[in-house]
Design an enzyme around this catalytic site. Structure first.
Site, mmCIF file in Angstrom:
data_model
loop_
_atom_site.group_PDB
_atom_site.id
_atom_site.type_symbol
_atom_site.label_atom_id
_atom_site.label_comp_id
_atom_site.label_asym_id
_atom_site.label_seq_id
_atom_site.Cartn_x
_atom_site.Cartn_y
_atom_site.Cartn_z
ATOM 1 N N ASP A 181 16.784 9.661 -8.654
ATOM 2 C CA ASP A 181 18.246 9.849 -8.674
ATOM 3 C C ASP A 181 18.874 9.647 -7.293
ATOM 4 O O ASP A 181 19.904 10.260 -6.978
ATOM 5 C CB ASP A 181 18.602 11.238 -9.221
ATOM 6 C CG ASP A 181 18.173 11.409 -10.666
ATOM 7 O OD1 ASP A 181 18.251 10.428 -11.422
ATOM 8 O OD2 ASP A 181 17.740 12.516 -11.037
ATOM 9 N N HIS A 224 0.799 -1.222 0.000
ATOM 10 C CA HIS A 224 0.000 0.000 0.000
ATOM 11 C C HIS A 224 0.832 1.273 0.000
ATOM 12 O O HIS A 224 0.312 2.377 0.165
ATOM 13 C CB HIS A 224 -0.930 -0.008 1.228
ATOM 14 C CG HIS A 224 -2.172 0.780 1.044
ATOM 15 N ND1 HIS A 224 -2.509 1.858 1.839
ATOM 16 C CD2 HIS A 224 -3.189 0.655 0.138
ATOM 17 C CE1 HIS A 224 -3.664 2.362 1.437
ATOM 18 N NE2 HIS A 224 -4.098 1.646 0.416
ATOM 19 N N LYS A 275 3.009 4.510 -1.277
ATOM 20 C CA LYS A 275 2.924 5.462 -2.389
ATOM 21 C C LYS A 275 4.131 6.384 -2.304
ATOM 22 O O LYS A 275 4.043 7.514 -1.809
ATOM 23 C CB LYS A 275 1.649 6.299 -2.356
ATOM 24 C CG LYS A 275 0.350 5.516 -2.448
ATOM 25 C CD LYS A 275 -0.335 5.477 -1.121
ATOM 26 C CE LYS A 275 -1.654 4.726 -1.219
ATOM 27 N NZ LYS A 275 -2.327 4.646 0.106
#
Length: 225
Positions: free
Chosen positions: A178, A171, A173
């Site tokens: 870089d 779940h 996000k």
């Protein structure tokens, strides 16, 4: 700049043991176009000393002394200023910020998100993959089967993707750009999140947070073989 390219230019100037004005201008132009950071410039200096040692012989102690003195007198890189910015929906265009961050990625892009159904974001990920950015995506297998999911499309286009396939959900996000910029928040990478939901993202270059999130990404990447 590729080190092989730098070596070729340095060796050409070293043949007659003279650094002419034309050679200086040519090398300066290449370096200016590259806009190297402090670390890259240190590496370039190291390559120049290494070639000089090879030219003179490895036993040349004077050159090693000079290299140590130059290192001592070279200023250290200034500490990076930590910057963090928060964005919210509805209102702030979080999807546009995500797309912009993906477009700015130069070398690596590690994405760990519950679902991706926003075509514009998926297109930006594929374009990053096409231009040579090392893209990796971790997502939830159940959500990858949803109508409108872009995961299968990314897999078909050659983007490395790993799926969480247990009875539970992956779940997270977040994304790391870089290795030095983190994007994290409640925002699902979907069109409904952009238009209807109360969501947030935080973008920061805090080194400690980037390191911790990278460690979690790598742990999940290794786990979801």
């Amino acid at each position: 700049m590729e080190l092989s390219t730098l070596d070729q230019m340095l060796k050409a100037t070293l043949e007659d043991e003279k650094f002419t004005r034309n050679e200086r201008q040519a090398l300066s132009q290449v370096i200016a176009e590259e806009s190297p950071d402090f670390r890259a410039l240190s590496l370039y200096r190291h390559r120049a000393f290494a070639l000089a040692k090879e030219h003179l012989g490895q036993c040349d102690g004077v050159l090693e002394w000079l290299e140590d003195v130059v290192k001592l007198m070279t200023p250290t890189a200034p500490p990076r200023k930590v910057e963090s910015h928060a964005y919210f929906t509805p209102g702030d265009d979080c999807a546009a910020r995500i797309v912009d961050m993906i477009h700015q990625a130069k070398s690596t892009l590690d994405i760990c998100v519950f679902t991706i159904t926003y075509d514009q974001i998926a297109r930006a990920i594929f374009e990053a993959h096409q231009r040579g950015v090392a893209v990796r995506v971790i997502t939830d297998e159940d959500k990858s089967r949803d109508v409108g999911s872009d995961i299968d499309r990314l897999i078909r286009e050659g983007v490395p993707v790993r799926l969480e396939s247990t009875d539970h959900h992956m779940h997270h996000k977040f994304a790391i750009f870089d290795d030095d910029t983190l994007l994290n928040g409640s925002y699902n990478w979907t069109r409904s999140a952009a238009i209807h939901n109360q969501e947030n993202i935080l973008i920061t270059n805090d080194p400690s947070l980037c390191k911790e999130f990278y460690g979690e990404f790598q742990r999940l990447w290794d786990a979801f073989q």
